[in-house]
Enzyme design. Structure first.
Site, PDB file in Angstrom:
ATOM      1  CG  ASP A  52      -0.212  -0.066   2.517  1.00 38.81           C
ATOM      2  OD1 ASP A  52       1.026   0.060   2.527  1.00 38.81           O
ATOM      3  OD2 ASP A  52      -0.883  -0.222   3.559  1.00 38.81           O
ATOM      4  N   GLY A 109      -0.475   5.672   3.101  1.00 39.38           N
ATOM      5  CA  GLY A 109      -1.409   6.730   3.471  1.00 39.38           C
ATOM      6  C   GLY A 109      -2.477   6.287   4.463  1.00 39.38           C
ATOM      7  CG  ASP A 131      -5.628   6.656  -1.576  1.00 37.92           C
ATOM      8  OD1 ASP A 131      -4.751   6.462  -0.688  1.00 37.92           O
ATOM      9  OD2 ASP A 131      -6.656   5.964  -1.651  1.00 37.92           O
ATOM     10  CG  ASP A 166      -5.829  -5.715   1.181  1.00 37.58           C
ATOM     11  OD1 ASP A 166      -5.724  -5.525   2.409  1.00 37.58           O
ATOM     12  OD2 ASP A 166      -6.353  -4.884   0.414  1.00 37.58           O
TER      13      ASP A 166
END
Lengths: 332, 332
Positions: free
Chosen positions: A60, A63, A114, A232
């Site tokens: 990832d 964030g 993001d 996931d």
């Protein structure tokens, strides 16, 4: 994808994941960048080499963990300033920095930084987080190293018009795959399912479509039926450590007294090579005595259960239909 | 024998012990009789079946744990009254009861209930514990079930005359093997070695000779040279959980900063199939992040180290000598 936050799926080695048939794991950029540090992992040949994993790795962006774990967060259009939840060190995370860290880790799939709004949030808040995600999207891409795959993340909360706007904005950019973010953040299933159903078809069919953080077997089945390819979820591994086993009859508390003298498996329809030699009575005993083997066996069981689910889904897709599959897993 | 107190060698499954080449494990009667209870294990087909272990099992009598763990102990010639360290339940343990519990567990080797004095103790105290051990010895044997193997335990502290008296008394009885008890109870090596050296030859050559609770690799080598056949010790597994790895260069703290960027093994001369794919840097990372895999890998490593030690000892005995073996392991 099993979740291996610190470069290990808790209680398991890479040989266990191989034996279970997994080919892709998720690891967490925020955690690894703090311990042992992405520079160290790069110097040791990347995350695959570090954890001795021959399969693929997706990370990832960091964030989500910054928003859920770190302290003194401040988000601006430039990036996120935060203090480590471990030692208080102040860090400034930007799209460029996230992609650079993931490049250092040497993973197969990097996720774009993001902004994922909390749930619940107003439509204005969802729109603002989406706008910042779009602002950051090209900066993620421009930071790519040669050959680095980066997936974009569609935001927009539970609002179909925002999701459409976000899908349009991101699919105009040359991402290598697309994820649906901002789901599985606490919203009820009856809000989650429509988001998946109307967003998945907005993503390119010829690139991987990834639903982040989902989910229960029924959620996975629903999402695949909408066109999702990748998932996931911490559920199978986290539930295992809390003595909850997935079976075709639903989740069972394997530490419960009812299993004390049960010499067979919890569910004859959920018996897997990694754990079949052990009885429900033995597993209960291991949990009651706080033995480390308890969480390991439960983790092996739950990941085997999910691996079988995905295998059955692939077979059904190959066959062109999945009659009965949703009902078969309806209690799981 | 690796120690599997509650019917599992901590962090490992029976498949791991098989892969490491172990054929015999020790389990603890005191612990198992409290959780899950020897009656339950008997109803489930015995300890082998319960832990799904095809190798052999030896259990201690429970006496040592009663003396070290239980509360409100009172020892008389009849037996030991104590309260459980878990729930305070009062229990009366006798030689007959210990043998009966071990019969319920269905183990391959039961140990006779003895009285093991603390260290240090006076010669009078050592003699009194020995005398009670001798008083109990025939009661252990008379409680045997058909086919049950029971080993007697020689006591006598650090005193050669008492050890000789004890060996004479016990070898006059039809035990299936003999153990040296009362060592590895806190005494220094220079007191332990002479006890082993003068006691081992007093035990029958045609029956197993077992040194209880020993020990370091050098201690094992010394004891084998005195004629000892069997050992149990928590060191390899307990040290592993405290991030201490056995190597030919001595024990290393695998959580230490020196390993942070070490991409190879801790010791090129101590590389084993179960863990060879993982670097010292990765193991340090696992310990620093409290990952469950850390203790598992360290346990696999240390048990592989001890398994190799015993294999090399057997090969040396087969060859008729072990030139260099003691020096080879002198730092381990």
């Amino acid at each position: 994808m099993p979740v291996g936050t610190y470069g290990t799926v808790k209680t398991l080695g890479s040989e266990d994941l191989e034996a279970l048939g997994y080919e892709l794991v998720l690891s967490n950029t925020y955690h690894l960048s703090q311990r042992p540090g992405s520079g160290l992992i790069e110097r040791l040949g990347g995350l695959h080499n570090f954890m001795s994993w021959n399969g693929a790795v997706l990370t990832d962006s960091g964030g989500f963990q910054v928003m859920s774990l770190a302290k003194n967060r401040k988000v601006t259009d430039e990036g996120v300033t935060f203090r480590s939840h471990l030692d208080g060190t102040e860090t400034f995370l930007t799209p460029e920095k996230s992609i650079e860290i993931q490049a250092q880790l040497g993973v197969d799939v990097s996720m774009a930084l993001d902004e994922c709004p909390q749930f619940p949030c107003t439509k204005d808040e969802a729109a603002a987080a989406m706008a910042r995600t779009h602002l950051w999207a090209p900066r993620n891409l421009s930071a790519r190293r040669e050959g680095q795959s980066v997936f974009g993340i569609v935001q927009g909360g539970v609002h179909e018009d925002l999701r459409r706007e976000s899908a349009d904005a991101l699919t105009a950019l040359p991402f290598d795959g697309y994820a649906i973010g901002g789901v599985s953040v606490g919203e009820p299933t009856d809000l989650q399912y429509p988001v998946v159903a109307f967003t998945a078809p907005l993503l390119p069919q010829d690139k991987p479509r990834y639903l982040m953080g989902v989910g229960h077997p029924a959620d996975v089945l629903h999402a695949v039926s909408c066109g999702i390819d990748m998932f996931d979820c911490v559920l199978p591994t986290r539930m295992a450590r809390h003595h909850s086993l997935y079976t075709m009859q639903g989740r069972v508390n394997c530490a419960a007294a009812e299993w004390a003298e049960h010499g067979g498996p919890h569910d004859p329809a959920s018996v897997f090579p990694a754990t079949e030699r052990y009885s429900a009575a033995y597993m209960r005993h291991l949990f009651k005595t706080d033995e480390p083997l308890a969480a390991r066996l439960a983790t092996l069981h739950n990941l085997a259960f999910y691996a079988r689910l995905m295998t059955e889904i692939r077979e059904a897709i190959g066959a062109g239909s999945w009659p009965g599959l949703a009902e078969r897993y309806s209690r799981a």
